[in-house]
Write an enzyme that holds these catalytic residues in place. Structure first.
Site, PDB file in Angstrom:
ATOM      1  N   ASP A  92      33.048  48.922  23.330  1.00 32.83           N
ATOM      2  CA  ASP A  92      32.410  48.222  24.323  1.00 32.83           C
ATOM      3  C   ASP A  92      33.367  47.406  25.234  1.00 32.83           C
ATOM      4  OD1 ASP A  92      29.421  46.315  24.691  1.00 32.83           O
ATOM      5  OD2 ASP A  92      30.681  47.410  26.160  1.00 32.83           O
ATOM      6  N   SER A  93      33.287  46.957  26.228  1.00 28.76           N
ATOM      7  CA  SER A  93      34.518  46.471  27.190  1.00 28.76           C
ATOM      8  C   SER A  93      34.510  44.835  27.134  1.00 28.76           C
ATOM      9  CB  SER A  93      34.160  46.939  28.518  1.00 28.76           C
ATOM     10  OG  SER A  93      32.832  46.369  28.863  1.00 28.76           O
ATOM     11  N   GLY A  94      33.857  44.329  26.380  1.00 28.44           N
ATOM     12  CA  GLY A  94      33.819  42.802  26.291  1.00 28.44           C
ATOM     13  C   GLY A  94      32.805  42.146  27.078  1.00 28.44           C
ATOM     14  N   GLY A  95      32.512  42.542  28.153  1.00 32.49           N
ATOM     15  CA  GLY A  95      31.759  41.792  28.808  1.00 32.49           C
ATOM     16  C   GLY A  95      30.471  41.319  28.389  1.00 32.49           C
ATOM     17  N   GLN A 194      23.484  48.864  36.153  1.00 27.26           N
ATOM     18  CA  GLN A 194      22.822  47.765  35.994  1.00 27.26           C
ATOM     19  C   GLN A 194      21.795  47.621  36.782  1.00 27.26           C
ATOM     20  OE1 GLN A 194      23.352  45.340  33.588  1.00 27.26           O
ATOM     21  NE2 GLN A 194      25.285  46.209  32.785  1.00 27.26           N
ATOM     22  N   ASP A 271      23.202  52.392  20.312  1.00 30.80           N
ATOM     23  CA  ASP A 271      23.936  51.509  19.276  1.00 30.80           C
ATOM     24  C   ASP A 271      22.958  50.366  19.043  1.00 30.80           C
ATOM     25  OD1 ASP A 271      25.013  49.833  21.752  1.00 30.80           O
ATOM     26  OD2 ASP A 271      25.332  48.726  20.221  1.00 30.80           O
ATOM     27  N   HIS A 340      21.583  51.688   2.976  1.00 24.48           N
ATOM     28  CA  HIS A 340      20.018  52.282   3.338  1.00 24.48           C
ATOM     29  C   HIS A 340      20.058  52.407   4.744  1.00 24.48           C
ATOM     30  CE1 HIS A 340      15.869  53.182   3.251  1.00 24.48           C
ATOM     31  NE2 HIS A 340      15.962  51.822   3.998  1.00 24.48           N
TER      32      HIS A 340
HETATM   33  C1  LIG Z   1      21.269  44.139  21.928  1.00 19.98           C
HETATM   34  N1  LIG Z   1      21.301  44.512  23.375  1.00 19.98           N
HETATM   35  C2  LIG Z   1      21.992  44.757  24.164  1.00 19.98           C
HETATM   36  N2  LIG Z   1      23.493  45.144  23.852  1.00 19.98           N
HETATM   37  C3  LIG Z   1      24.049  45.277  25.006  1.00 19.98           C
HETATM   38  C4  LIG Z   1      25.398  45.565  25.053  1.00 19.98           C
HETATM   39  C5  LIG Z   1      26.354  45.514  23.865  1.00 19.98           C
HETATM   40  C6  LIG Z   1      26.283  47.029  23.229  1.00 19.98           C
HETATM   41  N3  LIG Z   1      26.731  46.880  21.833  1.00 19.98           N
HETATM   42  C7  LIG Z   1      28.058  47.011  21.918  1.00 19.98           C
HETATM   43  C8  LIG Z   1      28.683  46.529  20.665  1.00 19.98           C
HETATM   44  C9  LIG Z   1      29.902  46.952  20.253  1.00 19.98           C
HETATM   45  C10 LIG Z   1      30.394  46.766  18.868  1.00 19.98           C
HETATM   46  C11 LIG Z   1      30.076  45.541  18.246  1.00 19.98           C
HETATM   47  C12 LIG Z   1      28.668  44.930  18.613  1.00 19.98           C
HETATM   48  C13 LIG Z   1      28.093  45.268  19.678  1.00 19.98           C
HETATM   49  C14 LIG Z   1      26.066  45.903  26.462  1.00 19.98           C
HETATM   50  N4  LIG Z   1      27.269  45.923  26.647  1.00 19.98           N
HETATM   51  C15 LIG Z   1      27.769  46.035  27.838  1.00 19.98           C
HETATM   52  N5  LIG Z   1      29.026  46.317  28.337  1.00 19.98           N
HETATM   53  N6  LIG Z   1      26.830  45.947  29.066  1.00 19.98           N
HETATM   54  C16 LIG Z   1      25.419  45.978  28.744  1.00 19.98           C
HETATM   55  O1  LIG Z   1      24.907  45.722  29.844  1.00 19.98           O
HETATM   56  C17 LIG Z   1      25.048  45.703  27.566  1.00 19.98           C
HETATM   57  C18 LIG Z   1      23.814  45.506  27.148  1.00 19.98           C
HETATM   58  C19 LIG Z   1      23.306  45.123  26.096  1.00 19.98           C
HETATM   59  N7  LIG Z   1      21.961  44.823  25.419  1.00 19.98           N
END
Ligand SMILES: CNc1nc2c(CCNCc3ccccc3)c3nc(N)[nH]c(=O)c3cc2[nH]1
Length: 376
Positions: A92-95, A194, A271, A340
């Site tokens: 994921d990009s960090g935003g 979005q 995820d 599990h």
């Molecule tokens: C839980 N609900 C939710 N998660 C969202 C995420 C993160 C997704 N999980 C990535 C991750 C990767 C590694 C470790 C932990 C998490 C989003 N990521 C981005 N970039 N944009 C979203 O709009 C956006 C919306 C979300 N809603």
């Protein structure tokens, strides 16, 4: 990257497909275990491969940038080598993480200034440097730098936020073209839709993202506290517009029921931190509902954790033993519960895929959604 659509369900929008990258194939629908800081918490890479067997796991730009930092990852030859995982990785990009983790952050057109949750130092993410960071991490699928629009928000904010995410996407695409891949394998950028919970904004954003013509597309801004019906309504609007021949990734989703309902709406990739995070708290997902293993009722229940036996822990340990480990705060308990839950989530999406291929997904999904809601 390429995506082969193997089967479209007749009674829903569910699809069975195969994504192919330089690190192997990903059978969809797929659930991607979260490996935030280069580890799926409490699980060895060997256990992941042998017992849970996900085709892909998630890493995170925000965390990896702060620790171990990009220079270490570059010296290691990228994240795959650093963590000894030779299958697919998505970062994921960090935003989102800046928005959810950093104490004080300032979002401007240029990018986001934020304070590290580790040592309080100040940092800056922009579309440009986040593309460079993801090049250095070396994930097979990388996410555009977006703003996950907070929920709830008014229409005006959602509209402005969406347009900024679109401008940031253009800067990501432009800059990625100037920074070649570093480790000899391909990396694919997924743009992110979005528009919050406003139907017209979701349509506009889906059109904009579809026009980029990327090899895969993501839906963001959901699973942020909105009612499930809102999530489903927005997913339906967006999947009607995103190209059918490209994989669709619904970010941060979700519970087993959310996943099944969104597979039926045409989502291919998921995820969520729930299976790993809730496991550490003794909450076990099963096909017959949720078990809180800390509950006294399991104290003398010597039956297997889960008779369906998705992974070795299900049949090798009893409920009473696992409850004891949690009561004693033995970290073996968290490890067993995590294996599990991940095993259950991977079984769920694999079984959904089997049902789609057999043409029986719709009836199976409607039955499972009822079963999953039980409290054990
Ligand atoms: C839980 N609900 C939710 N998660 C969202 C995420 C993160 C997704 N999980 C990535 C991750 C990767 C590694 C470790 C932990 C998490 C989003 N990521 C981005 N970039 N944009 C979203 O709009 C956006 C919306 C979300 N809603």
């Amino acid at each position: 990257m390429k995506f082969d659509l193997i089967k479209k369900d007749e009674k829903s929008k569910a699809r069975a497909g195969i994504v192919t990258t330089d690190h192997g194939v990903i059978e969809t629908p797929i659930f991607m275990p979260v490996g935030t800081v280069a580890s799926v918490k409490g699980v060895h890479q060997r256990e992941l491969k042998d017992d849970i067997n996900p085709d892909i796991i998630l890493g995170n730009t925000y965390h990896l940038y702060l620790r171990p930092q990009t220079d270490i990852l570059e010296k290691a030859g990228g994240l795959h080598k650093f963590m000894n995982w030779d299958r697919n990785i998505l970062t994921d990009s960090g935003g989102y993480q800046v928005y959810s983790l950093s104490s004080n952050r300032k979002i401007k057109e240029e990018g986001v200034k934020f304070k590290s949750h580790i040592d309080g130092s100040y940092h800056f993410f922009s579309p440009e440097n986040v593309m460079e960071i993801q090049r250095t991490i070396g994930a097979d699928i990388i996410m555009a730098f977006d703003e996950c629009t907070p929920y709830p928000c008014d229409y005006r904010y959602a509209k402005r936020s969406m347009h900024m995410t679109h401008r940031w996407l253009d800067r990501c695409v432009d800059h990625l073209g100037k920074v070649p891949a570093k480790y000899g394998y391909e990396q694919t950028l997924f743009p992110i839709v979005q528009g919050s919970t406003y139907k017209d904004l979701r349509q506009q954003s889906a059109e904009y993202i579809a026009n980029v013509g990327a090899e895969g597309n993501a839906i963001g801004g959901l699973s942020v506290g909105e009612p499930a019906e809102e999530m489903y309504a927005m997913t339906e609007v967006v999947t009607a517009i995103l190209p059918e021949d490209k994989p669709r990734y619904l970010m941060g989703v979700g519970t087993p029921v959310n996943i099944l309902e969104n597979i039926a709406l045409g989502i291919d990739m998921f995820d969520c931190v729930m299976p790993t995070r809730n496991a550490r708290n003794g909450m076990l997902f099963t096909a017959n509902g949720i078990i809180n293993i800390k509950n006294k009722k399991w104290e003398a229940d010597f039956s297997p954790i889960d008779s369906m036996g998705h992974t070795f822990v299900d049949l090798e340990y009893s409920k009473a033993y696992l409850r004891h480990l949690f009561a004693a705060n033995e970290y073996l308990g968290k490890q067993i519960a995590t294996i599990h839950n991940l095993g259950f989530y991977l079984w769920l999406v694999r079984e959904a895929r089997r049902q789609i291929l057999a043409g029986t997904f719709r009836e199976w999904k409607d039955k499972m959604v009822i079963q999953l809601a039980q409290r054990l």
